[in-house]
Scaffold this motif. Structure first.
Motif, PDB file in Angstrom:
ATOM      1  N   HIS A   9       0.861  -1.175   0.000  1.00  0.00           N
ATOM      2  CA  HIS A   9       0.000   0.000   0.000  1.00  0.00           C
ATOM      3  C   HIS A   9       0.901   1.230   0.000  1.00  0.00           C
ATOM      4  CE1 HIS A   9      -3.745  -2.234   0.679  1.00  0.00           C
ATOM      5  NE2 HIS A   9      -2.915  -3.100   1.248  1.00  0.00           N
ATOM      6  N   MET A  10       0.549   2.199  -0.849  1.00  0.00           N
ATOM      7  CA  MET A  10       1.310   3.448  -0.918  1.00  0.00           C
ATOM      8  C   MET A  10       0.322   4.589  -0.805  1.00  0.00           C
ATOM      9  SD  MET A  10       4.015   2.904  -4.071  1.00  0.00           S
ATOM     10  CE  MET A  10       4.825   4.478  -3.883  1.00  0.00           C
ATOM     11  N   TRP A  11       0.621   5.489   0.078  1.00  0.00           N
ATOM     12  CA  TRP A  11      -0.183   6.710   0.204  1.00  0.00           C
ATOM     13  C   TRP A  11       0.749   7.846   0.604  1.00  0.00           C
ATOM     14  CZ3 TRP A  11      -4.217   9.196  -1.212  1.00  0.00           C
ATOM     15  CH2 TRP A  11      -4.576  10.370  -0.530  1.00  0.00           C
ATOM     16  N   TRP A  12       0.706   8.937  -0.169  1.00  0.00           N
ATOM     17  CA  TRP A  12       1.575  10.083   0.081  1.00  0.00           C
ATOM     18  C   TRP A  12       3.015   9.608   0.242  1.00  0.00           C
ATOM     19  CZ3 TRP A  12       2.456  13.417   4.994  1.00  0.00           C
ATOM     20  CH2 TRP A  12       2.994  14.656   4.644  1.00  0.00           C
ATOM     21  N   ASN A  13       3.612   9.764   1.427  1.00  0.00           N
ATOM     22  CA  ASN A  13       5.011   9.360   1.608  1.00  0.00           C
ATOM     23  C   ASN A  13       5.137   8.068   2.411  1.00  0.00           C
ATOM     24  OD1 ASN A  13       6.436  11.622   0.323  1.00  0.00           O
ATOM     25  ND2 ASN A  13       5.349  12.840   1.853  1.00  0.00           N
ATOM     26  N   PHE A  14       4.043   7.326   2.466  1.00  0.00           N
ATOM     27  CA  PHE A  14       4.015   6.110   3.282  1.00  0.00           C
ATOM     28  C   PHE A  14       3.911   4.871   2.396  1.00  0.00           C
ATOM     29  CE2 PHE A  14       1.383   9.159   6.068  1.00  0.00           C
ATOM     30  CZ  PHE A  14       2.492   9.608   6.768  1.00  0.00           C
ATOM     31  N   VAL A  15       4.636   3.818   2.783  1.00  0.00           N
ATOM     32  CA  VAL A  15       4.527   2.504   2.144  1.00  0.00           C
ATOM     33  C   VAL A  15       4.343   1.493   3.266  1.00  0.00           C
ATOM     34  CG1 VAL A  15       5.811   0.718   0.879  1.00  0.00           C
ATOM     35  CG2 VAL A  15       5.894   3.091   0.103  1.00  0.00           C
ATOM     36  N   ASP A  64       0.026  -3.078   4.813  1.00  0.00           N
ATOM     37  CA  ASP A  64      -1.418  -3.035   5.088  1.00  0.00           C
ATOM     38  C   ASP A  64      -1.850  -1.579   5.263  1.00  0.00           C
ATOM     39  OD1 ASP A  64      -0.988  -2.254   7.995  1.00  0.00           O
ATOM     40  OD2 ASP A  64       0.110  -4.149   7.880  1.00  0.00           O
ATOM     41  N   ARG A  65      -3.158  -1.360   5.162  1.00  0.00           N
ATOM     42  CA  ARG A  65      -3.673   0.005   5.293  1.00  0.00           C
ATOM     43  C   ARG A  65      -3.615   0.512   6.727  1.00  0.00           C
ATOM     44  NH1 ARG A  65      -8.772   0.731   1.168  1.00  0.00           N
ATOM     45  NH2 ARG A  65      -7.555   0.315  -0.701  1.00  0.00           N
TER      46      ARG A  65
END
Ligand code: MN
Length: 297
Positions: free
Chosen positions: A250-256, A259-260
């Motif tokens: 999962h990738m969101w903004w600057n996070f990998v 899991d969510r």
């Protein structure tokens, strides 16, 4: 989606994106057509660009988790600072590797008086066994370099023949910068267990007869033990490869994250100013604000 057959080459065009701070980059991964190549999960190409002093890169304090940021500097200099207290200038021919693990914050800025920038910023997803590891930062001022068949090689990551790159990695990966002043034709040995992609930065390059322009990615799949590479005069490309990662990330903004839940927690911790990410000393500017998570995330 099934991988293409080993002999099919998938050509992916970069999309233009803006990094925090407003700098335009060409983004080759993730794309709608491909998410990862081995553990490489984000391929950005910045520049080559010229700007007036005071312009260039200025990315304020922001967090990362679950990944390593791998910065390869081709032209110009950038100052990195992080919440571990590191302040490191990166110069042409050098690599900065930041292992975010469970959380770090950093800033990146062109230094006073700088007028050029050409760099690749690549992200490497950490395997689940290391995604919560303590954060770390490594600077590599010298990399293995050699010339062969009219091409200058710089080994960025992993192993190539008898050469070993120093970067501290957690998945089987390779990365090599290929530059030719006068043009070159080469037969490159590959690891059949790895999938590969050629990220063309400047000029034209062809791989097994498939020609790519600057800011195109040729995805080669796995199962190859060699490939025929041609570089036009003054062309530059980065070959990245790795064992298929084996699970979705999962990738969101600057996070990998695997899991969510980890991403939601990181977002909350950044928004609340939790101690987890620390503070970057010495940067004159506000913290970046995370975009709102999509509804129902
Ligand atoms: Mn960053």
């Amino acid at each position: 989606m099934n991988d293409p057959a080993p002999n099919a080459i998938q050509r992916i065009e970069a999309r233009s994106a803006e990094i925090d701070g407003g700098l335009a980059v060409n983004r080759l991964l993730p794309s709608r057509h491909r998410r990862m190549i081995g553990a490489w999960c984000f391929l950005d190409h910045a520049g080559p660009a010229a700007f007036a002093p005071g312009g260039g890169m200025r990315v304020g304090q922001h967090p990362h988790i679950g990944l390593q940021t791998f910065t390869w500097m081709i032209e110009g200099e950038v100052l990195h600072r992080d919440s571990l207290g590191n302040a490191q200038m990166i110069r042409p021919g050098q690599v900065n590797l930041m292992t975010a693990g469970r959380g770090i914050a950093h800033t990146e800025e062109s230094p006073d008086g700088e007028t050029v920038l050409h760099a690749a910023q690549l992200w490497i997803a950490l395997p689940e066994s290391h995604c919560d590891c303590p954060p770390a930062f490594d600077h590599y001022p010298e990399l293995p370099r050699w010339s062969e068949g009219g091409c200058d090689f710089t080994l960025l990551a992993g192993a190539w023949g008898r050469h070993r790159a120093p970067a501290r990695l957690y998945s089987p990966l390779a990365g090599v910068d290929l530059h030719s002043a006068s043009g070159a034709r080469l037969d490159l040995p590959l690891d059949p267990a790895f999938e590969y992609g050629l990220m063309v930065l400047e000029g034209a390059a062809s791989i097994d007869g498939e020609t790519c322009a600057a800011n195109e990615l040729a995805y080669m799949g796995r199962g190859r033990d060699r490939c025929a590479l041609a570089l036009a005069p003054a062309a530059r490309a980065i070959l990245v490869g790795g064992e298929p990662f084996g699970r979705d990330i999962h990738m969101w903004w600057n996070f990998v994250a695997p899991d969510r839940a980890r991403i939601v927690q990181a977002q909350r911790d950044w928004e609340s100013g939790a101690a987890r990410f620390g503070e970057v000393p010495g940067f004159d500017g506000p913290r970046l604000v995370a975009p709102a998570l999509p509804p129902g995330y």
